[in-house]
Design a protein around this motif. Structure first.
Motif, PDB file in Angstrom:
ATOM      1  N   LEU A 123       0.835  -1.205   0.000  1.00  8.19           N
ATOM      2  CA  LEU A 123       0.000   0.000   0.000  1.00  8.19           C
ATOM      3  C   LEU A 123       0.865   1.249   0.000  1.00  8.19           C
ATOM      4  O   LEU A 123       0.636   2.177  -0.783  1.00  8.19           O
ATOM      5  CB  LEU A 123      -0.935   0.006   1.204  1.00  8.19           C
ATOM      6  CG  LEU A 123      -1.849   1.238   1.313  1.00  8.19           C
ATOM      7  CD1 LEU A 123      -2.731   1.389   0.088  1.00  8.19           C
ATOM      8  CD2 LEU A 123      -2.694   1.173   2.593  1.00  8.19           C
ATOM      9  N   ARG A 124       1.881   1.265   0.863  1.00  7.18           N
ATOM     10  CA  ARG A 124       2.735   2.446   0.932  1.00  7.18           C
ATOM     11  C   ARG A 124       3.440   2.684  -0.402  1.00  7.18           C
ATOM     12  O   ARG A 124       3.451   3.809  -0.911  1.00  7.18           O
ATOM     13  CB  ARG A 124       3.765   2.314   2.045  1.00  7.18           C
ATOM     14  CG  ARG A 124       4.643   3.556   2.183  1.00  7.18           C
ATOM     15  CD  ARG A 124       5.771   3.396   3.192  1.00  7.18           C
ATOM     16  NE  ARG A 124       6.478   4.661   3.324  1.00  7.18           N
ATOM     17  CZ  ARG A 124       7.428   5.082   2.485  1.00  7.18           C
ATOM     18  NH1 ARG A 124       7.788   4.334   1.450  1.00  7.18           N
ATOM     19  NH2 ARG A 124       8.015   6.250   2.674  1.00  7.18           N
ATOM     20  N   ALA A 140       3.129   6.785   5.703  1.00  3.90           N
ATOM     21  CA  ALA A 140       3.736   5.937   6.722  1.00  3.90           C
ATOM     22  C   ALA A 140       3.562   4.462   6.368  1.00  3.90           C
ATOM     23  O   ALA A 140       2.705   4.089   5.556  1.00  3.90           O
ATOM     24  CB  ALA A 140       3.110   6.223   8.081  1.00  3.90           C
ATOM     25  N   LEU A 141       4.377   3.633   6.979  1.00  2.12           N
ATOM     26  CA  LEU A 141       4.257   2.189   6.846  1.00  2.12           C
ATOM     27  C   LEU A 141       3.424   1.676   8.016  1.00  2.12           C
ATOM     28  O   LEU A 141       3.800   1.846   9.180  1.00  2.12           O
ATOM     29  CB  LEU A 141       5.640   1.536   6.849  1.00  2.12           C
ATOM     30  CG  LEU A 141       5.686   0.030   6.573  1.00  2.12           C
ATOM     31  CD1 LEU A 141       5.273  -0.265   5.125  1.00  2.12           C
ATOM     32  CD2 LEU A 141       7.089  -0.519   6.843  1.00  2.12           C
ATOM     33  N   ALA A 142       2.284   1.084   7.731  1.00  2.00           N
ATOM     34  CA  ALA A 142       1.402   0.588   8.786  1.00  2.00           C
ATOM     35  C   ALA A 142       2.072  -0.543   9.559  1.00  2.00           C
ATOM     36  O   ALA A 142       2.797  -1.364   8.988  1.00  2.00           O
ATOM     37  CB  ALA A 142       0.093   0.099   8.177  1.00  2.00           C
ATOM     38  N   HIS A 143       1.798  -0.584  10.856  1.00  2.00           N
ATOM     39  CA  HIS A 143       2.385  -1.621  11.714  1.00  2.00           C
ATOM     40  C   HIS A 143       1.333  -2.544  12.309  1.00  2.00           C
ATOM     41  O   HIS A 143       1.657  -3.378  13.168  1.00  2.00           O
ATOM     42  CB  HIS A 143       3.205  -0.982  12.828  1.00  2.00           C
ATOM     43  CG  HIS A 143       4.399  -0.236  12.326  1.00  2.00           C
ATOM     44  ND1 HIS A 143       5.508  -0.867  11.794  1.00  2.00           N
ATOM     45  CD2 HIS A 143       4.654   1.099  12.243  1.00  2.00           C
ATOM     46  CE1 HIS A 143       6.406   0.042  11.426  1.00  2.00           C
ATOM     47  NE2 HIS A 143       5.908   1.233  11.682  1.00  2.00           N
ATOM     48  N   SER A 144       0.095  -2.403  11.863  1.00  2.00           N
ATOM     49  CA  SER A 144      -0.976  -3.278  12.335  1.00  2.00           C
ATOM     50  C   SER A 144      -2.069  -3.306  11.274  1.00  2.00           C
ATOM     51  O   SER A 144      -2.151  -2.400  10.423  1.00  2.00           O
ATOM     52  CB  SER A 144      -1.559  -2.765  13.660  1.00  2.00           C
ATOM     53  OG  SER A 144      -2.262  -1.545  13.449  1.00  2.00           O
ATOM     54  N   PRO A 145      -2.931  -4.318  11.293  1.00  2.00           N
ATOM     55  CA  PRO A 145      -4.040  -4.344  10.340  1.00  2.00           C
ATOM     56  C   PRO A 145      -4.935  -3.111  10.449  1.00  2.00           C
ATOM     57  O   PRO A 145      -5.433  -2.611   9.438  1.00  2.00           O
ATOM     58  CB  PRO A 145      -4.802  -5.621  10.723  1.00  2.00           C
ATOM     59  CG  PRO A 145      -3.776  -6.500  11.361  1.00  2.00           C
ATOM     60  CD  PRO A 145      -2.867  -5.560  12.102  1.00  2.00           C
ATOM     61  N   GLU A 146      -5.112  -2.617  11.674  1.00  2.00           N
ATOM     62  CA  GLU A 146      -5.964  -1.444  11.868  1.00  2.00           C
ATOM     63  C   GLU A 146      -5.346  -0.202  11.227  1.00  2.00           C
ATOM     64  O   GLU A 146      -6.053   0.582  10.579  1.00  2.00           O
ATOM     65  CB  GLU A 146      -6.214  -1.208  13.360  1.00  2.00           C
ATOM     66  CG  GLU A 146      -7.042  -2.265  14.048  1.00  2.00           C
ATOM     67  CD  GLU A 146      -6.265  -3.537  14.358  1.00  2.00           C
ATOM     68  OE1 GLU A 146      -6.906  -4.565  14.644  1.00  2.00           O
ATOM     69  OE2 GLU A 146      -5.011  -3.510  14.313  1.00  2.00           O
ATOM     70  N   GLU A 147      -4.054  -0.019  11.392  1.00  2.00           N
ATOM     71  CA  GLU A 147      -3.395   1.120  10.746  1.00  2.00           C
ATOM     72  C   GLU A 147      -3.482   1.000   9.224  1.00  2.00           C
ATOM     73  O   GLU A 147      -3.695   1.996   8.527  1.00  2.00           O
ATOM     74  CB  GLU A 147      -1.938   1.209  11.195  1.00  2.00           C
ATOM     75  CG  GLU A 147      -1.779   1.690  12.621  1.00  2.00           C
ATOM     76  CD  GLU A 147      -0.331   1.832  13.046  1.00  2.00           C
ATOM     77  OE1 GLU A 147      -0.086   2.383  14.140  1.00  2.00           O
ATOM     78  OE2 GLU A 147       0.569   1.378  12.289  1.00  2.00           O
ATOM     79  N   LEU A 194       1.081   4.123  -3.068  1.00  2.00           N
ATOM     80  CA  LEU A 194       0.729   5.524  -2.841  1.00  2.00           C
ATOM     81  C   LEU A 194       1.909   6.454  -3.139  1.00  2.00           C
ATOM     82  O   LEU A 194       1.722   7.543  -3.688  1.00  2.00           O
ATOM     83  CB  LEU A 194       0.250   5.712  -1.399  1.00  2.00           C
ATOM     84  CG  LEU A 194      -1.088   5.034  -1.055  1.00  2.00           C
ATOM     85  CD1 LEU A 194      -1.363   5.126   0.436  1.00  2.00           C
ATOM     86  CD2 LEU A 194      -2.236   5.644  -1.845  1.00  2.00           C
ATOM     87  N   VAL A 195       3.101   6.008  -2.814  1.00  2.00           N
ATOM     88  CA  VAL A 195       4.291   6.810  -3.131  1.00  2.00           C
ATOM     89  C   VAL A 195       4.473   6.914  -4.642  1.00  2.00           C
ATOM     90  O   VAL A 195       4.792   7.983  -5.177  1.00  2.00           O
ATOM     91  CB  VAL A 195       5.543   6.221  -2.444  1.00  2.00           C
ATOM     92  CG1 VAL A 195       6.813   6.872  -2.982  1.00  2.00           C
ATOM     93  CG2 VAL A 195       5.451   6.409  -0.930  1.00  2.00           C
ATOM     94  N   ARG A 196       4.265   5.817  -5.353  1.00  2.00           N
ATOM     95  CA  ARG A 196       4.365   5.855  -6.817  1.00  2.00           C
ATOM     96  C   ARG A 196       3.329   6.803  -7.422  1.00  2.00           C
ATOM     97  O   ARG A 196       3.576   7.404  -8.475  1.00  2.00           O
ATOM     98  CB  ARG A 196       4.187   4.444  -7.405  1.00  2.00           C
ATOM     99  CG  ARG A 196       5.400   3.555  -7.266  1.00  2.00           C
ATOM    100  CD  ARG A 196       5.292   2.330  -8.157  1.00  2.00           C
ATOM    101  NE  ARG A 196       4.138   1.499  -7.818  1.00  2.00           N
ATOM    102  CZ  ARG A 196       4.166   0.506  -6.938  1.00  2.00           C
ATOM    103  NH1 ARG A 196       5.298   0.221  -6.288  1.00  2.00           N
ATOM    104  NH2 ARG A 196       3.084  -0.203  -6.704  1.00  2.00           N
ATOM    105  N   ILE A 232      -1.223   8.957   6.237  1.00  2.00           N
ATOM    106  CA  ILE A 232      -0.968   9.678   4.994  1.00  2.00           C
ATOM    107  C   ILE A 232      -1.444  11.115   5.136  1.00  2.00           C
ATOM    108  O   ILE A 232      -2.569  11.373   5.552  1.00  2.00           O
ATOM    109  CB  ILE A 232      -1.637   8.991   3.781  1.00  2.00           C
ATOM    110  CG1 ILE A 232      -1.390   9.812   2.504  1.00  2.00           C
ATOM    111  CG2 ILE A 232      -3.122   8.748   4.018  1.00  2.00           C
ATOM    112  CD1 ILE A 232      -1.762   9.100   1.226  1.00  2.00           C
ATOM    113  N   LYS A 233      -0.534  12.029   4.829  1.00  2.00           N
ATOM    114  CA  LYS A 233      -0.863  13.451   4.770  1.00  2.00           C
ATOM    115  C   LYS A 233      -0.378  13.979   3.427  1.00  2.00           C
ATOM    116  O   LYS A 233       0.736  13.652   2.992  1.00  2.00           O
ATOM    117  CB  LYS A 233      -0.192  14.216   5.915  1.00  2.00           C
ATOM    118  CG  LYS A 233      -0.728  13.854   7.284  1.00  2.00           C
ATOM    119  CD  LYS A 233      -0.039  14.678   8.359  1.00  2.00           C
ATOM    120  CE  LYS A 233      -0.524  14.284   9.738  1.00  2.00           C
ATOM    121  NZ  LYS A 233       0.169  15.069  10.793  1.00  2.00           N
ATOM    122  N   ILE A 234      -1.204  14.786   2.806  1.00  2.00           N
ATOM    123  CA  ILE A 234      -0.889  15.262   1.466  1.00  2.00           C
ATOM    124  C   ILE A 234      -1.196  16.746   1.360  1.00  2.00           C
ATOM    125  O   ILE A 234      -1.910  17.305   2.187  1.00  2.00           O
ATOM    126  CB  ILE A 234      -1.697  14.498   0.398  1.00  2.00           C
ATOM    127  CG1 ILE A 234      -3.198  14.774   0.568  1.00  2.00           C
ATOM    128  CG2 ILE A 234      -1.410  13.006   0.469  1.00  2.00           C
ATOM    129  CD1 ILE A 234      -4.057  14.231  -0.555  1.00  2.00           C
TER     130      ILE A 234
END
Length: 316
Positions: free
Chosen positions: A147-148, A172-179, A151-153, A190-192
């Motif tokens: 996913l990360r 960011a790289l998520a560290h849990s399924p919820e993230e 989105l970066v691409r 993600i902030k844009i």
């Protein structure tokens, strides 16, 4: 680069000359600039409108905010989550799920607000209805890295080159399924900037004409057209034969217990000429879509011959 708070950004607008930006933005579109300025008068937020083919700025409101504001995109990011899933082969055109509607993830209440339906939603309908249940369910089929990276691409961690002293978004790289689930719907990690979102939707617009039916870009395009035709972005459709494709977003603010509203899209839907992004501080996606409708309506009025040709050619 230090992050500026919203109040500092708006104060900067009164200290920085608008002339250089507006001069470069003018490509025979003084009427569009006028309607953008009039429609946004007194509102805290920003608007950017780009020419799809050249990438030039056609009109803007508070361009310094568009270049430097960093905020969660909310559901406006869902087309890119869907692209990540489609390209990774994690969902297909017929991957359908029933919306569970009540939804709470890691303390975030994210109940779906689209019309209730017992019918399973496929990717096009899920995007049109902005179904949080669908997107958070299928998001876990991706790894956090997938996913990360996707989105970066798509450009969400790099400057666009459309403005000086631009901020770059973060993914960011998520560290849990919820993230991971929250990142997939633009509520965590993600902030844009509005400029980054405009560039990304321009890329969608460039890929929409002539798509092979059923391919990833075609499915996303179908979802964005459905969003305005019958889904959650209906308020963005002007009283014109010109069809619009786009997506709303409502994201929690970090500065208080309120939300920010987004709309991002392009028109005409079948032969895109312009990309529009609206960001409203302390607003909702529907509020931003209402602003977009007025701007798209003015664009359609000023380009009636092209709109007529596009409509005759079979706008969906």
């Amino acid at each position: 680069m230090p992050r500026l708070k919203l109040a500092s950004l708006y104060l900067a607008l009164f200290l920085v000359s608008f002339g250089a930006w507006s001069t470069s933005a003018q490509t025979g579109s003084t009427t569009l600039q006028s309607v953008v300025t009039r429609t946004m008068a007194g509102r805290r937020g920003t608007v950017v409108m780009l020419d799809v083919h050249s990438g030039a700025m056609l009109a803007s409101y508070h361009p310094e905010v568009a270049a430097r504001l960093l905020a969660h995109p909310g559901s406006s990011i869902k087309p890119f989550t869907l692209l990540a899933l489609l390209k990774a082969g994690k969902v297909g055109a017929h991957t359908a799920l029933v919306c569970k509607r009540p939804l709470s993830i890691a303390g975030h209440r994210l109940d779906c607000s689209h019309p209730a339906t017992a019918e399973p939603l496929d990717p096009v309908a899920a995007l049109a209805y902005s179904c949080n249940s669908y997107f958070t369910s299928v998001a876990t089929r991706l790894t956090p890295q997938q996913l990360r990276d996707s989105l970066v691409r798509d450009g969400f961690a790099s400057v666009t080159g459309l403005a000086a002293n631009e901020a770059a978004g973060t993914v960011a790289l998520a560290h849990s399924p919820e993230e991971l689930q929250l990142e997939a719907i633009g509520e965590w990690g993600i902030k844009i900037t509005p400029l980054e979102l405009a560039r990304a939707y321009r890329d969608l617009a460039l890929s929409s004409p002539g798509n092979v039916e059923g391919g990833p870009a075609a499915l996303v395009s179908g979802g964005l057209q459905g969003s305005v035709a019958y889904g959650m972005a209906r308020a963005a459709q002007p009283a014109s034969p010109m069809k619009v494709a786009g997506k709303t977003g409502t994201a929690a603010a970090e500065q208080g217990a309120w939300t920010h509203g987004w709309f991002a899209g392009y028109a005409p839907a079948d032969n895109p000429a312009v990309v529009l992004v609206v960001f409203l501080e302390k607003g909702h996606g529907n509020d931003a879509a209402n602003i977009a409708r007025e701007i798209f309506g003015d664009f359609a009025d000023g380009h009636k011959p092209q709109v007529a040709v596009q409509t005759k050619g079979g706008a969906r």
